[in-house]
Scaffold this active site. Structure first.
Site, PDB file in Angstrom:
ATOM      1  N   THR A 131      -2.916   2.224   0.370  1.00 41.00           N
ATOM      2  CA  THR A 131      -1.666   1.869  -0.027  1.00 41.00           C
ATOM      3  C   THR A 131      -0.975   1.550   1.352  1.00 41.00           C
ATOM      4  O   THR A 131      -1.466   0.799   1.460  1.00 41.00           O
ATOM      5  CB  THR A 131      -0.997   3.818   1.072  1.00 41.00           C
ATOM      6  OG1 THR A 131       0.210   3.799   0.470  1.00 41.00           O
ATOM      7  CG2 THR A 131      -1.462   4.324   2.007  1.00 41.00           C
ATOM      8  N   ASP A 132       0.054   0.924  -0.021  1.00 42.74           N
ATOM      9  CA  ASP A 132       1.597  -0.041   0.364  1.00 42.74           C
ATOM     10  C   ASP A 132       2.400   0.760   2.313  1.00 42.74           C
ATOM     11  O   ASP A 132       2.606   0.054   2.369  1.00 42.74           O
ATOM     12  CB  ASP A 132       2.167  -0.827  -0.337  1.00 42.74           C
ATOM     13  CG  ASP A 132       2.946   0.482  -1.014  1.00 42.74           C
ATOM     14  OD1 ASP A 132       2.968   1.599  -0.886  1.00 42.74           O
ATOM     15  OD2 ASP A 132       4.247   0.046  -1.511  1.00 42.74           O
ATOM     16  N   GLU A 133       1.924   1.464   2.119  1.00 41.04           N
ATOM     17  CA  GLU A 133       2.525   2.462   2.950  1.00 41.04           C
ATOM     18  C   GLU A 133       2.324   2.121   4.295  1.00 41.04           C
ATOM     19  O   GLU A 133       3.245   1.993   5.323  1.00 41.04           O
ATOM     20  CB  GLU A 133       2.624   4.375   3.028  1.00 41.04           C
ATOM     21  CG  GLU A 133       2.924   4.385   1.790  1.00 41.04           C
ATOM     22  CD  GLU A 133       3.318   6.012   1.373  1.00 41.04           C
ATOM     23  OE1 GLU A 133       3.602   6.829   2.403  1.00 41.04           O
ATOM     24  OE2 GLU A 133       3.257   6.173  -0.160  1.00 41.04           O
ATOM     25  N   TYR A 156       0.975  10.486   6.984  1.00 36.21           N
ATOM     26  CA  TYR A 156       0.108   9.968   5.737  1.00 36.21           C
ATOM     27  C   TYR A 156      -0.445   8.862   6.209  1.00 36.21           C
ATOM     28  O   TYR A 156      -1.665   7.974   6.047  1.00 36.21           O
ATOM     29  CB  TYR A 156       0.206  10.157   4.831  1.00 36.21           C
ATOM     30  CG  TYR A 156      -0.155   9.371   4.090  1.00 36.21           C
ATOM     31  CD1 TYR A 156      -1.167   9.921   3.455  1.00 36.21           C
ATOM     32  CD2 TYR A 156       0.997   8.421   2.769  1.00 36.21           C
ATOM     33  CE1 TYR A 156      -1.512   9.070   2.213  1.00 36.21           C
ATOM     34  CE2 TYR A 156       0.080   7.480   1.855  1.00 36.21           C
ATOM     35  CZ  TYR A 156      -0.861   8.060   1.375  1.00 36.21           C
ATOM     36  OH  TYR A 156      -1.774   7.917   0.796  1.00 36.21           O
ATOM     37  N   LYS A 160      -4.324   6.518   6.724  1.00 36.55           N
ATOM     38  CA  LYS A 160      -4.553   5.531   5.911  1.00 36.55           C
ATOM     39  C   LYS A 160      -5.096   4.241   6.621  1.00 36.55           C
ATOM     40  O   LYS A 160      -6.227   3.140   6.197  1.00 36.55           O
ATOM     41  CB  LYS A 160      -3.739   5.287   4.770  1.00 36.55           C
ATOM     42  CG  LYS A 160      -3.526   6.471   3.553  1.00 36.55           C
ATOM     43  CD  LYS A 160      -4.754   6.859   3.161  1.00 36.55           C
ATOM     44  CE  LYS A 160      -5.360   5.736   2.364  1.00 36.55           C
ATOM     45  NZ  LYS A 160      -6.873   5.677   1.512  1.00 36.55           N
TER      46      LYS A 160
HETATM   47  P1  NAD Z   1      -4.783  12.686  -5.092  1.00 38.23           P
HETATM   48  O1  NAD Z   1      -4.320  13.865  -3.681  1.00 38.23           O
HETATM   49  O2  NAD Z   1      -4.058  13.302  -6.215  1.00 38.23           O
HETATM   50  O3  NAD Z   1      -6.435  13.595  -5.336  1.00 38.23           O
HETATM   51  C1  NAD Z   1      -6.994  13.376  -3.623  1.00 38.23           C
HETATM   52  C2  NAD Z   1      -8.655  13.577  -3.763  1.00 38.23           C
HETATM   53  O4  NAD Z   1      -9.622  13.474  -3.025  1.00 38.23           O
HETATM   54  C3  NAD Z   1      -8.444  15.182  -5.107  1.00 38.23           C
HETATM   55  O5  NAD Z   1      -9.123  15.418  -6.047  1.00 38.23           O
HETATM   56  C4  NAD Z   1      -9.115  15.995  -3.983  1.00 38.23           C
HETATM   57  O6  NAD Z   1      -9.941  17.705  -3.863  1.00 38.23           O
HETATM   58  C5  NAD Z   1      -9.791  15.165  -2.840  1.00 38.23           C
HETATM   59  N1  NAD Z   1     -10.542  15.363  -1.294  1.00 38.23           N
HETATM   60  C6  NAD Z   1      -8.863  15.739  -0.317  1.00 38.23           C
HETATM   61  N2  NAD Z   1      -9.775  15.964   0.804  1.00 38.23           N
HETATM   62  C7  NAD Z   1     -11.161  15.522   0.516  1.00 38.23           C
HETATM   63  C8  NAD Z   1     -12.424  15.212   1.721  1.00 38.23           C
HETATM   64  N3  NAD Z   1     -11.689  16.123   2.766  1.00 38.23           N
HETATM   65  N4  NAD Z   1     -13.172  14.922   0.932  1.00 38.23           N
HETATM   66  C9  NAD Z   1     -13.923  15.189  -0.286  1.00 38.23           C
HETATM   67  N5  NAD Z   1     -12.896  15.037  -1.042  1.00 38.23           N
HETATM   68  C10 NAD Z   1     -11.589  15.051  -1.189  1.00 38.23           C
HETATM   69  O7  NAD Z   1      -4.432  11.443  -4.475  1.00 38.23           O
HETATM   70  P2  NAD Z   1      -4.108  10.307  -5.302  1.00 38.23           P
HETATM   71  O8  NAD Z   1      -2.950  10.299  -5.191  1.00 38.23           O
HETATM   72  O9  NAD Z   1      -4.994  10.371  -6.150  1.00 38.23           O
HETATM   73  O10 NAD Z   1      -4.664   9.252  -4.289  1.00 38.23           O
HETATM   74  C11 NAD Z   1      -6.258   8.515  -4.263  1.00 38.23           C
HETATM   75  C12 NAD Z   1      -6.349   7.773  -3.044  1.00 38.23           C
HETATM   76  O11 NAD Z   1      -4.948   6.509  -3.383  1.00 38.23           O
HETATM   77  C13 NAD Z   1      -5.724   8.189  -1.281  1.00 38.23           C
HETATM   78  O12 NAD Z   1      -7.088   7.396  -1.171  1.00 38.23           O
HETATM   79  C14 NAD Z   1      -4.629   7.908  -2.140  1.00 38.23           C
HETATM   80  O13 NAD Z   1      -4.272   7.727  -0.274  1.00 38.23           O
HETATM   81  C15 NAD Z   1      -4.421   6.385  -2.255  1.00 38.23           C
HETATM   82  N6  NAD Z   1      -2.748   5.497  -3.204  1.00 38.23           N
HETATM   83  C16 NAD Z   1      -2.485   6.625  -3.857  1.00 38.23           C
HETATM   84  C17 NAD Z   1      -0.729   6.753  -4.185  1.00 38.23           C
HETATM   85  C18 NAD Z   1      -0.300   7.219  -5.283  1.00 38.23           C
HETATM   86  O14 NAD Z   1       0.936   6.513  -5.119  1.00 38.23           O
HETATM   87  N7  NAD Z   1      -0.605   8.510  -5.540  1.00 38.23           N
HETATM   88  C19 NAD Z   1      -0.672   4.821  -4.266  1.00 38.23           C
HETATM   89  C20 NAD Z   1      -1.533   4.164  -3.608  1.00 38.23           C
HETATM   90  C21 NAD Z   1      -2.744   4.573  -2.870  1.00 38.23           C
HETATM   91  P1  TYD Z   2       6.570  10.671  -3.341  1.00 40.80           P
HETATM   92  O1  TYD Z   2       6.747  10.649  -4.903  1.00 40.80           O
HETATM   93  O2  TYD Z   2       6.125  11.736  -2.126  1.00 40.80           O
HETATM   94  O3  TYD Z   2       6.210   9.339  -2.836  1.00 40.80           O
HETATM   95  P2  TYD Z   2       6.101   8.470  -1.167  1.00 40.80           P
HETATM   96  O4  TYD Z   2       6.470   9.347  -0.054  1.00 40.80           O
HETATM   97  O5  TYD Z   2       4.640   8.821  -0.725  1.00 40.80           O
HETATM   98  O6  TYD Z   2       6.444   7.291  -1.573  1.00 40.80           O
HETATM   99  O7  TYD Z   2       7.806  10.241  -3.331  1.00 40.80           O
HETATM  100  C1  TYD Z   2       8.721   9.320  -3.655  1.00 40.80           C
HETATM  101  C2  TYD Z   2      10.565   9.070  -3.257  1.00 40.80           C
HETATM  102  O8  TYD Z   2      10.808  10.242  -3.555  1.00 40.80           O
HETATM  103  C3  TYD Z   2      10.509   9.198  -1.521  1.00 40.80           C
HETATM  104  O9  TYD Z   2      11.820   8.515  -0.630  1.00 40.80           O
HETATM  105  C4  TYD Z   2      10.581  10.536  -1.664  1.00 40.80           C
HETATM  106  C5  TYD Z   2      11.351  10.799  -2.645  1.00 40.80           C
HETATM  107  N1  TYD Z   2      11.173  12.619  -2.583  1.00 40.80           N
HETATM  108  C6  TYD Z   2      12.208  13.158  -3.299  1.00 40.80           C
HETATM  109  O10 TYD Z   2      13.954  12.465  -2.796  1.00 40.80           O
HETATM  110  N2  TYD Z   2      12.445  14.404  -3.443  1.00 40.80           N
HETATM  111  C7  TYD Z   2      11.946  15.110  -3.545  1.00 40.80           C
HETATM  112  O11 TYD Z   2      11.073  16.578  -3.490  1.00 40.80           O
HETATM  113  C8  TYD Z   2       9.926  14.242  -3.194  1.00 40.80           C
HETATM  114  C9  TYD Z   2       8.458  15.066  -3.768  1.00 40.80           C
HETATM  115  C10 TYD Z   2      10.529  13.085  -3.163  1.00 40.80           C
END
Ligand code: NAD
Ligand code: TYD
Length: 350
Positions: A131-133, A156, A160
């Site tokens: 992630t970019d975070e 988080y 990561k």
């Molecule tokens: P998500 O929370 O929707 O899905 C996570 C998946 O991992 C689920 O299917 C869960 O069952 C599985 N999982 C969790 N713990 C596990 C474990 N201990 N063993 C096996 N499986 C396990 O997450 P997402 O949003 O799809 O993110 C996927 C990846 O992309 C993550 O690594 C996250 O850090 C990265 N990412 C997410 C975003 C975003 O905006 N959602 C952006 C950048 C990077």
């Molecule tokens: P989120 O979807 O949790 O992603 P991330 O924290 O990884 O960027 O949140 C996106 C933005 O929205 C973040 O600045 C937090 C804000 N947010 C709210 O204002 N209210 C909410 O209920 C949630 C879940 C997020």
């Protein structure tokens, strides 16, 4: 021929990656390795579950033995690692769950892969999706580059960042072939409604308050999930050993503006008076340590690998709202039970 273990394939981004690989590469065997936590849902993959090259393995990356079993059973040749605890708010209330899955789980995976591929590490790729975070929080100016120093600010992002460091350390120390991509905020179908956009859609539909943290001035860079999946495909096939690629949407939005946009789009699609749902906007206590701004410079992946986002935000958002409004049963199932407890703990007293 490849046997690719995709971890977290039942989650939001993982399910889009699994679908793309299963459909696009009939010669590859795709093994979806997932613990099916609250965020994992096999329903996300109904359309590919009977494909000959798709396999599901229920396992937890925290247990090395589970990973070893999957490697033995499928003779895994490559890994695309997405499994993670992924929600910042949950990391604030339970950091250790993030250390276990994101740090220990990743090291377990690296260890099993290193052992299995020891004879010729150069033939096997360990692709870590991040992630970019990890870069921390930006002020008004600037963009995250691949060279930006790590400065994670939440449990988080710290977990990561730690997993990214371990992947690089295994490449440097043992010569494993690795690649890492760091992506901005994703949105689209199948995202668990703890994250901002699906939470908004669900609440607007039910005419419930829309919790906006602080003043809603934080900024995120949004990318449609299918564009991220396409980027992962390109990085997997064309990315250079030990390189990092930043993936982003060139699409920065203030939270409050996104909230208004989602309100109006849901109103439009439900035939309500456009603007009426904005009355539901409720400013609540800010997230602890809330990162102000994320924005990705995705020039490297564009110039070196030829990837760029294909969808305009308004189009992606409209598709996303339509998906959630059409897939009511999916939304109902994932928001019943444990979600209610989570929601109450997260949003009561705010
Ligand atoms: P998500 O929370 O929707 O899905 C996570 C998946 O991992 C689920 O299917 C869960 O069952 C599985 N999982 C969790 N713990 C596990 C474990 N201990 N063993 C096996 N499986 C396990 O997450 P997402 O949003 O799809 O993110 C996927 C990846 O992309 C993550 O690594 C996250 O850090 C990265 N990412 C997410 C975003 C975003 O905006 N959602 C952006 C950048 C990077
Ligand atoms: P989120 O979807 O949790 O992603 P991330 O924290 O990884 O960027 O949140 C996106 C933005 O929205 C973040 O600045 C937090 C804000 N947010 C709210 O204002 N209210 C909410 O209920 C949630 C879940 C997020």
């Amino acid at each position: 021929m490849k046997n690719i273990l995709i971890t977290g394939g039942a989650g939001f981004i993982g399910s889009h990656v699994v679908r793309l690989f299963v459909n696009q590469y009939p010669n590859y065997q795709i093994i979806n390795f997932d613990a099916l936590t609250y965020a994992g849902n096999l329903e996300n993959l109904k359309d590919v579950e009977s494909a000959d090259n798709y396999h599901f393995f229920k396992g937890n990356i925290v247990n090395e033995a589970d990973i070893q079993k999957a490697f033995d059973q499928y003779e895994v040749t490559d890994v695309i690692h997405l499994a993670a605890e992924s929600h910042v708010d949950r990391s604030i209330s339970d950091p250790m769950a993030f250390v276990k899955t994101n740090v220990i789980g990743t090291v377990n995976l690296l260890n099993v892969a290193k052992r299995a591929w020891n004879e010729d590490l150069s033939q096997h790729l360990f692709y870590h999706v991040s992630t970019d975070e990890v870069y921390g929080s930006l002020g008004d100016e600037g963009l995250f580059m691949e060279t930006t120093p790590y400065d994670p600010q939440s449990p988080y992002s710290a977990s990561k960042a730690s997993s990214d460091h371990f992947v690089r350390a295994y490449a440097n120390t043992y010569g494993m072939k690795t690649v890492i991509s760091n992506c901005s905020n994703n949105y689209g179908p199948n995202q668990f409604p703890e994250k901002l956009i699906p939470l908004l859609i669900n609440n607007i539909k039910a005419q419930k308050p829309l919790p906006v943290y602080g003043k809603g001035e934080n900024i995120r860079d949004w990318l449609f999930v299918e564009d991220h999946a396409k980027a992962i495909d390109i990085v997997f096939h064309k990315g250079k050993d030990q390189e990092t690629y930043n993936i982003g949407g060139f699409n920065e939005w203030k939270n409050i503006d996104i909230v208004r946009l989602v309100c109006d789009e849901v109103d439009r699609q439900l035939g309500r008076a456009v603007g009426s749902s904005q009355n539901l906007i409720t400013f609540v206590k800010d997230r602890a340590g809330h990162d102000m701004r994320y924005a990705i410079d995705a020039k490297k992946i564009k110039e070196q690998l030829g990837w760029e986002p294909s969808l305009q935000f308004e189009e992606g958002l409209s598709k996303t709202v339509a998906w959630y409004l059409t897939n009511e049963n999916w939304l109902m199932r994932v928001t019943s039970g444990a979600y209610q407890t989570y929601y109450q703990q997260q949003y009561t007293n705010n």
